[in-house]
Enzyme design. Sequence first.
Site, PDB file in Angstrom:
ATOM      1  N   SER A   1       0.716  -1.184   0.010  1.00  0.00           N
ATOM      2  CA  SER A   1       0.095   0.024  -0.145  1.00  0.00           C
ATOM      3  C   SER A   1       0.916   1.157  -0.015  1.00  0.00           C
ATOM      4  CB  SER A   1      -0.875   0.044   1.217  1.00  0.00           C
ATOM      5  OG  SER A   1      -0.075   0.261   2.430  1.00  0.00           O
ATOM      6  N   LYS A   2       0.147   2.473  -0.087  1.00  0.00           N
ATOM      7  CA  LYS A   2       0.934   3.699  -0.168  1.00  0.00           C
ATOM      8  C   LYS A   2       1.934   3.903   1.010  1.00  0.00           C
ATOM      9  CE  LYS A   2      -1.754   6.878  -2.728  1.00  0.00           C
ATOM     10  NZ  LYS A   2      -1.391   6.082  -3.878  1.00  0.00           N
ATOM     11  N   ARG A   3       1.725   3.247   2.108  1.00  0.00           N
ATOM     12  CA  ARG A   3       2.741   3.213   3.343  1.00  0.00           C
ATOM     13  C   ARG A   3       4.075   2.529   2.932  1.00  0.00           C
ATOM     14  NH1 ARG A   3       2.354  -0.524   6.955  1.00  0.00           N
ATOM     15  NH2 ARG A   3       0.880  -1.802   5.857  1.00  0.00           N
TER      16      ARG A   3
END
Length: 491
Positions: free
Chosen positions: A256-258
């Site tokens: 994910s963006k994390r």
Amino acid sequence: MNKEEVRVRFAPSPTGHPHIGNIRTALFNWLFARHSGGKFIVRIEDTDQSRKVEGALESILDSLKWLGLDWDEGPEIGGEYGPYFQSERLDLYHKHVQQLLDSGHAYKCYCSSERLEQMRKEMAERKESVRSYDRHCRNLSANEQAKFESEGITPIIRFKIPLEGETTFHDLVRGDITFQNTELDDIVLMKSDGYPTYHLANIVDDHFMKISHVMRADEWLSSTPRHTLLYQAFGWEPPLFAHLPMILGPDKSKLSKRHGATAVTEFQEQGYLPEAMLNFMALLGWSLDDKTEMFSKVDLIKLFSIERISKTAAVFNHEKLQWMNGTYLREFSHEELLSRINPILETQLPDTVNRPISKEYASQIVPLIQERINTLTEAATYADFFFVEQPEYEASLLIGKKMTEESTLRALKASQEILPSLHSFDHDTLENTLRAKADELGLKAGQLFSPLRAACTGRTASPGLFETMAVLGKERCLKRIAVAIQKLEPA
Ligand code: GLU
């Protein structure tokens, strides 16, 4: 359906910039189509009007184009089985949902969202496993239906999942998969806004577009038993299914963006090469063996097979992508690399640099940086000192190991004296002259070279000092040495 002909589709919803996982799905479908001499179809699943994002469609198509994943039917080009936007196929869905109503496989549901919410709350309070629907409207009498209709309630249409038994389908990656029908809810087929849900539109389209294989991320696996039942209800033969393994971040949670960039367009902006990106993505859930890493597009088309798709999740390894990108970049001819780097220099060098960037000058820099950069954007950050008028740096950068302010000044001044007399400002002349100068000053070569490097480039690491100076040219080097001397000399 003629199963001999491979027809696969990439069916994105235009809800944002496509994630690496979406494009990996596109890639696997494309490779399979190209490998089998079949067709690769792009279908835009835009039935969820509330989730539509401006620019998402362009971003999806641009990502495909950037990677060279050309489609045989779909947006911009049309095709025999179009339209390829679900929002333009509503009549077809209405007709087919009506067919299911008529055959008793579907029913109208008048429940309000408040009722559904209350129902779920109560289920939770009773500690029952929360279901999305309690089938309240499944057996309404004609009278009850007429009453709701007279109240002007627009129903949604739900699918009648069998109340018992089980549903099995075969997955080409995972084998036979069985779900108990009691685990499945009466999914919505048609919403009150007149748009179909994903489930209905997806299978109607797969059927009418004559899709032979559905290859999609395994988050859709739980939809497949529902789809299987829908195919049965319509009396259609389902396509073959292959669910692709999940992509995880380095910490083994879903990518994910994390974990940093995840949209393909971001990788493009960061200076990754489409060749490397394609190669890297092909290995997210597919492999030929346990050692081969580098695959050209042609190799991948030749070698790709569904049998070699992995069952287990793939891990996105950023360092590997960097390494792979660097490897591709180093294999380019100087000319090829120049053509890739040039647009990056144009857009990413500081504004103070005159445009257009001279190709002739940039072509001298390319061989110096090719071994030292891993992405195209690094060309602009790593080599900016070649282009700016004067690099910015702190005076302390000039003073290298085992040097003082005085000895640095002396070294720079000695260079300032000798360089103007050089008739040729090439690598060998510079090296011979400066080594001799270091000897004369009683300095180790490095003690002279490091302040010179800092003066000419504004940094402590750069391509080879002499080739760098040769490209910068005598005049520019002398100017920069003068600036360095000024920085050290007491005012
Ligand atoms: N529209 C779905 C998506 O966004 C398609 C899933 C499928 O391929 O069935 O991924």
